[in-house]
Design a protein around this motif. Structure first.
Motif, mmCIF file in Angstrom:
data_model
loop_
_atom_site.group_PDB
_atom_site.id
_atom_site.type_symbol
_atom_site.label_atom_id
_atom_site.label_comp_id
_atom_site.label_asym_id
_atom_site.label_seq_id
_atom_site.Cartn_x
_atom_site.Cartn_y
_atom_site.Cartn_z
ATOM 1 N N GLN A 130 0.808 -1.216 0.000
ATOM 2 C CA GLN A 130 0.000 0.000 0.000
ATOM 3 C C GLN A 130 0.845 1.271 0.000
ATOM 4 O OE1 GLN A 130 -2.639 -0.404 3.362
ATOM 5 N NE2 GLN A 130 -3.533 -2.305 2.566
ATOM 6 N N GLN A 131 2.149 1.130 0.223
ATOM 7 C CA GLN A 131 3.011 2.305 0.257
ATOM 8 C C GLN A 131 3.300 2.813 -1.150
ATOM 9 O OE1 GLN A 131 6.634 1.821 2.398
ATOM 10 N NE2 GLN A 131 5.667 1.456 4.354
ATOM 11 N N SER A 132 3.491 4.113 -1.274
ATOM 12 C CA SER A 132 4.017 4.708 -2.497
ATOM 13 C C SER A 132 5.458 5.118 -2.224
ATOM 14 C CB SER A 132 3.189 5.909 -2.929
ATOM 15 O OG SER A 132 3.132 6.882 -1.900
ATOM 16 N N PHE A 133 6.292 5.032 -3.244
ATOM 17 C CA PHE A 133 7.718 5.270 -3.049
ATOM 18 C C PHE A 133 7.993 6.724 -2.689
ATOM 19 C CE2 PHE A 133 12.006 6.341 -4.505
ATOM 20 C CZ PHE A 133 12.738 5.385 -3.813
ATOM 21 N N LYS A 134 8.862 6.917 -1.699
ATOM 22 C CA LYS A 134 9.329 8.243 -1.313
ATOM 23 C C LYS A 134 10.859 8.262 -1.390
ATOM 24 C CE LYS A 134 7.351 8.371 2.794
ATOM 25 N NZ LYS A 134 6.901 8.916 4.098
ATOM 26 N N PHE A 135 11.393 9.270 -2.016
ATOM 27 C CA PHE A 135 12.845 9.384 -2.104
ATOM 28 C C PHE A 135 13.421 9.821 -0.753
ATOM 29 C CE2 PHE A 135 11.983 9.561 -6.646
ATOM 30 C CZ PHE A 135 13.028 8.796 -7.153
ATOM 31 N N TRP A 136 14.590 9.277 -0.435
ATOM 32 C CA TRP A 136 15.369 9.723 0.725
ATOM 33 C C TRP A 136 16.799 9.940 0.266
ATOM 34 C CZ3 TRP A 136 19.762 7.556 2.996
ATOM 35 C CH2 TRP A 136 20.190 8.165 4.172
ATOM 36 N N GLU A 137 17.389 11.026 0.710
ATOM 37 C CA GLU A 137 18.759 11.344 0.331
ATOM 38 C C GLU A 137 19.557 11.612 1.602
ATOM 39 O OE1 GLU A 137 21.748 11.897 -2.614
ATOM 40 O OE2 GLU A 137 19.699 11.117 -2.720
ATOM 41 N N ALA A 138 20.726 10.984 1.700
ATOM 42 C CA ALA A 138 21.609 11.247 2.830
ATOM 43 C C ALA A 138 22.056 12.710 2.811
ATOM 44 C CB ALA A 138 22.830 10.337 2.764
ATOM 45 N N PRO A 139 22.389 13.285 3.970
ATOM 46 C CA PRO A 139 22.841 14.680 3.996
ATOM 47 C C PRO A 139 24.075 14.898 3.124
ATOM 48 C CG PRO A 139 22.359 13.888 6.213
ATOM 49 C CD PRO A 139 22.302 12.696 5.315
ATOM 50 N N HIS A 140 24.112 16.018 2.429
ATOM 51 C CA HIS A 140 25.272 16.411 1.637
ATOM 52 C C HIS A 140 26.041 17.461 2.442
ATOM 53 C CE1 HIS A 140 23.341 15.192 -2.489
ATOM 54 N NE2 HIS A 140 23.172 14.264 -1.548
ATOM 55 N N LEU A 141 27.138 17.041 3.062
ATOM 56 C CA LEU A 141 27.862 17.926 3.968
ATOM 57 C C LEU A 141 28.893 18.777 3.237
ATOM 58 C CD1 LEU A 141 28.520 15.639 7.078
ATOM 59 C CD2 LEU A 141 26.614 17.190 6.636
ATOM 60 N N HIS A 142 29.090 19.999 3.742
ATOM 61 C CA HIS A 142 30.098 20.924 3.244
ATOM 62 C C HIS A 142 31.003 21.351 4.400
ATOM 63 C CE1 HIS A 142 26.888 21.253 0.275
ATOM 64 N NE2 HIS A 142 27.765 21.748 -0.568
ATOM 65 N N ARG A 143 32.191 21.798 4.048
ATOM 66 C CA ARG A 143 33.062 22.468 5.007
ATOM 67 C C ARG A 143 32.740 23.963 4.988
ATOM 68 N NH1 ARG A 143 38.988 19.454 4.672
ATOM 69 N NH2 ARG A 143 38.163 17.335 4.866
ATOM 70 N N ASN A 144 33.344 24.655 5.901
ATOM 71 C CA ASN A 144 33.062 26.086 6.002
ATOM 72 C C ASN A 144 33.431 26.848 4.734
ATOM 73 O OD1 ASN A 144 31.999 26.057 8.602
ATOM 74 N ND2 ASN A 144 34.032 26.173 9.547
ATOM 75 N N ASP A 145 34.394 26.320 3.972
ATOM 76 C CA ASP A 145 34.804 27.010 2.748
ATOM 77 C C ASP A 145 33.915 26.671 1.558
ATOM 78 O OD1 ASP A 145 35.565 24.451 2.059
ATOM 79 O OD2 ASP A 145 37.712 24.881 1.977
ATOM 80 N N GLY A 146 32.905 25.831 1.776
ATOM 81 C CA GLY A 146 31.980 25.481 0.718
ATOM 82 C C GLY A 146 32.264 24.176 0.013
ATOM 83 N N SER A 147 33.424 23.558 0.266
ATOM 84 C CA SER A 147 33.770 22.313 -0.407
ATOM 85 C C SER A 147 32.972 21.129 0.160
ATOM 86 C CB SER A 147 35.281 22.041 -0.271
ATOM 87 O OG SER A 147 35.631 21.909 1.099
ATOM 88 N N ILE A 148 32.813 20.126 -0.669
ATOM 89 C CA ILE A 148 32.045 18.934 -0.290
ATOM 90 C C ILE A 148 32.899 18.044 0.611
ATOM 91 C CG2 ILE A 148 30.985 16.820 -1.159
ATOM 92 C CD1 ILE A 148 29.345 19.189 -1.848
ATOM 93 N N THR A 149 32.279 17.435 1.612
ATOM 94 C CA THR A 149 32.936 16.415 2.423
ATOM 95 C C THR A 149 31.973 15.265 2.638
ATOM 96 O OG1 THR A 149 34.267 16.043 4.428
ATOM 97 C CG2 THR A 149 32.243 17.332 4.682
ATOM 98 N N ASN A 150 32.464 14.181 3.216
ATOM 99 C CA ASN A 150 31.648 12.971 3.364
ATOM 100 C C ASN A 150 30.587 13.136 4.445
ATOM 101 O OD1 ASN A 150 33.317 11.851 1.483
ATOM 102 N ND2 ASN A 150 33.898 10.099 2.703
ATOM 103 N N TRP A 151 29.478 12.418 4.261
ATOM 104 C CA TRP A 151 28.466 12.318 5.316
ATOM 105 C C TRP A 151 28.857 11.184 6.253
ATOM 106 C CZ3 TRP A 151 24.322 8.346 5.502
ATOM 107 C CH2 TRP A 151 23.531 8.491 6.643
#
Length: 384
Positions: free
Chosen positions: A363-384
């Motif tokens: 009976q469920q309909s699919f819902k997307f889930w996305e892990a957090p996309h973390l940044h450093r203070n300088d704006g660069s991407i880092t791991n969750w």
């Protein structure tokens, strides 16, 4: 007995999805499995649909042969999506075989070596006095092993490594002083540090403060872990992202780590997990399974943990101090493993010993889930 249907169900439980899989047979026996590749359920479900094309009509009792055929049936072997799909199918086939033979899954893995499975719990943070109080509560409830909470400074989109390691090291020292020498303490940095940052973190604390450091750096390059190994004396717990015995190979053979964070729902199921466990036993590496999501994964891992000699603790996200209880939704899953204090008792029911309310899932309909996309203070991407 023949396989008649394979049905993947992305299922919303708690705050994100679990991809569960049902395999049906012409004798009315069915099995349940689970994939551990969170956030990419549609990709895994697609792979399962490809495998379904040649698995329908096959004998579900031939688990090892079907594993080899799934792994080798494409030119591009392996990869996390494919082995996550194989994992779910493999676990479901073990469930079927146990039910058909009237035995629990651990009997298919060589028999039970322990009656209950010790777990480690995780303080939910924040890093500081509250973390230590939560740890004391866990000790009072029977836990002798736990993970502490690294400092994150309250912003769920920013992670600054150097800022985190300074404060976390300070509170790890205070936690060890407050909790004593007998409790096992570790911390999970979720691949967020560099070699230099991880070394600096460990060197800020007296030797013996931590009993394990989990996933401090990314694991694509074993040589990076070897470099870190030379700089610190804390045992490493590594491997929750590994998707085959071949990814474990350099870590085991080069004596890089001491605890295998194997995930039965990602590495290739119980078939592949038992191979990694035997290899690890020969190198005195203990199994410390990753178990962050659903009760099918928990049930399968409990059977695995019961059947291997080199076992330390199973991760549980169902401790009173955590907010993950929703991932074990009793409205969907029945017969699931339930904590008895700080341990899981090993079920003697045939198969995995767990059932799913399939109608609720449908009976469920699919819902997307996305892990957090973390940044450093300088704006660069880092791991969750």
């Amino acid at each position: 007995m023949k396989i008649t249907a394979i049905r993947p169900y992305p299922t919303w439980v708690g705050t994100r999805n679990q991809l569960i899989v049902k395999i049906e047979t012409d004798e009315g026996i069915y099995g349940w499995g689970e994939s551990g590749l969170s956030g990419r359920e549609k990709a895994v479900a697609g792979a399962i649909e490809h495998y379904r094309e040649f698995l329908i009509g096959r004998d579900p009792m031939m688990i090892g042969a079907l594993w080899q055929e799934m792994y080798r049936s494409q030119y591009f072997e392996g990869g996390r999506v494919l082995t996550a799909a194989i994992s779910a199918i493999d676990i479901a086939l073990h469930d079927i075989k146990g039910k058909a033979l009237g035995v629990p899954v651990y009997e298919l893995l060589g028999g039970k070596q322990r009656n209950h499975i010790p777990t480690f719990a995780t303080t939910r943070g924040p890093c500081g006095p509250e973390m230590i109080e939560q740890a004391k509560e866990l000790i009072a409830l029977g836990w002798t092993s736990m993970r502490l909470s690294p400092a994150s400074f309250g912003d769920d989109k920013i992670f600054e490594p150097r800022q985190s390691i300074a404060e976390t090291a300070e509170w790890c020292i205070k936690a060890r002083e407050a909790l004593g020498s007998t409790v096992v303490l570790g911390i999970d940095y979720h691949h967020r540090l560099s070699v230099a940052e991880a070394a600096s973190f460990c060197q800020k604390m007296p030797s013996g403060t931590l009993d394990f450091l989990e996933e401090p750096i990314r694991d694509e390059t074993p040589e990076a872990y070897e470099a870190l190994r030379k700089l610190v004396d804390v045992p490493f717990a590594v491997g929750e992202e590994f998707s085959s015995k071949w990814q474990f190979l350099p870590y085991i053979e080069r004596d890089i780590h001491q605890f295998n964070r194997i995930d039965v729902c990602n590495v290739g199921g119980l078939t592949e997990s038992m191979k990694v466990a035997g290899w690890s036993e020969a190198h005195y590496v203990d199994m410390m399974p990753h178990n962050p999501l659903g009760p099918i994964c928990t049930a399968a891992t409990v059977h695995f943990a019961a059947a291997v000699p080199n076992f330390s603790w199973l991760e549980t996200r169902a401790s009173p101090g955590e907010s993950y209880l929703g991932f074990n939704d009793s409205a969907i899953f029945t017969g699931q493993p339930v904590l008895n204090g700080a341990v899981y008792d090993v079920s003697d029911a045939p198969g995995l010993g767990i059932e799913v309310d399939e109608e609720t899932v449908k009976q469920q309909s699919f819902k997307f889930w996305e892990a957090p996309h973390l940044h450093r203070n300088d704006g660069s991407i880092t791991n969750w």
